[in-house]
Design an enzyme around this catalytic site. Structure first.
Site, short mmCIF file in Angstrom:
data_model
loop_
_atom_site.label_atom_id
_atom_site.label_comp_id
_atom_site.label_asym_id
_atom_site.label_seq_id
_atom_site.Cartn_x
_atom_site.Cartn_y
_atom_site.Cartn_z
N TYR A 192 78.41 13.91 21.36
CA TYR A 192 77.06 13.65 21.88
C TYR A 192 76.03 14.67 21.39
O TYR A 192 74.84 14.42 21.44
CB TYR A 192 77.06 13.64 23.41
N LYS A 241 92.80 13.31 21.18
CA LYS A 241 93.45 12.46 20.17
C LYS A 241 93.90 13.35 19.01
O LYS A 241 93.44 13.23 17.88
CB LYS A 241 92.49 11.37 19.70
#
Length: 371
Positions: A144, A195
């Site tokens: 972001y 991840k």
């Protein structure tokens, strides 16, 4: 007792002023019954600030936030301020600036299922009953905020959107420290989600969380989990979790998923915390998870419980008033157990009530608990 607890109120837009009014009533109750006094100031943020000052957050209000021990925020946004010509004139830009300038890097979102609201969840009661987990989301880094970012025109006539996922060692370690410290006061278990199998930033996240755990928090159980599996496990077996720590993007998604497991956004509080100073104090902002709900604004229909529970988090994390926080949380639970419901959590056989009446009921319960 002199007021030495500085609290800034930013009611904001939509139902924000209505739900924040119930917090004011609890503060007045504490002043009368608990002899705990707050120095409360109030400012504008979001659309209300745009209308008054042409900006979603003035420098003066930001200065008040920096001087406060904690900030209580209602909600920002609404269709009146959609599609601005200037991206930074969105109501949400005021909230983002607050988070950035206060250095609020750790977002705490508890997902708790009250016994009285078990049936409000879409999950089976045996899966959800007794759920009490805490998601710690990194709030100021990641995709972001990473650079480069933007939309560009390509020579072949296509357009390309770019966002960059980036984390540093210090950003990872500080939010992981918050998670480990919270776990020590709960069930002493942390799941770190990323991840690492396909993203270098995820691999760094796993390595740094592991290293911090070995150095300072080996007494806490640590488990690593890929974020996509974590999303599945939250629905399959949510009670395996105690504290979950994850990055900005995955935290945004996973905390929303956990929120809806509880049955209503109107019941969910949150806290955003900064770094501890030499005295152990942190800049902090507390707000309900729900939005401004402009369709019911001004109608006395909003559920104030998430905002009141956010204030309970402020009592606990900013003012070290854990007993008062527990009392307020218990009052909310008891009122719900007695069958009182706002429209968002209404169920057959329950008593539907307004925002104000819910506040009245919680204040009466506070009287009972403190007698």
């Amino acid at each position: 007792m002199p007021a030495n607890k500085k609290l800034l109120f930013l009611p904001g837009d939509g139902i924000g002023p209505e739900v924040m009014r119930q917090v004011r009533r609890v503060i007045d109750w504490m002043d009368r019954k608990r002899k705990v006094t707050f120095d409360v100031t109030e400012g504008l943020v979001g659309g209300a600030a745009i209308d008054a000052h042409g900006t979603p957050l003035t420098d003066a209000t930001l200065a008040d936030a920096l001087a406060a021990d904690a900030v209580m925020l209602g909600a920002v946004g609404g269709p009146k301020w959609d599609n601005p010509s200037d991206y930074m004139k969105r109501p949400e830009a005021g909230l983002l600036r607050l988070r950035k300038e206060l250095g609020l890097f750790a977002n705490l979102r508890p997902a708790t299922v009250f016994d009285a609201l078990v049936d409000a969840s879409t999950l089976k009661p045996e899966i959800i009953k007794g759920l009490d987990i805490m998601i710690v989301r990194e709030l100021t880094g990641g995709v972001y905020f990473g650079e480069p970012r933007g939309i560009e025109d390509l020579p072949n006539g296509e357009r390309r959107g770019v966002n960059t996922q980036v984390y540093t060692t210090s950003e990872i370690r500080r939010v992981a420290s918050v998670a480990f410290e919270l776990a020590r006061k709960r069930s002493n278990k942390v799941h770190s989600m990323e991840k690492a199998n396909v993203m270098e930033s995820g691999l760094l996240w796993r390595q740094e969380v592991t290293k911090l755990h070995q150095e300072q928090y080996s007494d806490v159980t640590l488990e690593h989990m890929y974020a996509d599996n974590g999303a599945m496990q939250l629905l399959k077996n949510p009670k395996q979790f105690d504290v979950i720590v994850t990055d900005n993007l995955f935290g945004d998604i996973l905390s929303d998923e956990a929120a809806m497991m509880t049955g209503s956004l109107g019941m969910l509080p949150s806290a955003s915390l900064g770094a501890a100073d030499a005295n152990g104090n942190r800049k902090a902002l507390y707000e309900p998870v729900h939005g401004s709900a402009p369709d019911i604004a001004g109608k006395d229909l909003a559920n104030p419980c998430a905002t009141l529970l956010s204030f309970a988090m402020a009592l606990r994390y900013s003012f070290n008033l854990d007993d008062d926080a527990k009392t307020l949380e218990k009052a909310v639970q008891n009122v719900l157990a007695g069958g009182m419901r706002t429209a968002d959590i209404m169920a057959p056989g329950m008593a539907r009530c307004s925002t104000t009446v819910m506040g009245d009921s919680i204040l009466r319960e506070l009287d009972k608990l403190s007698s």
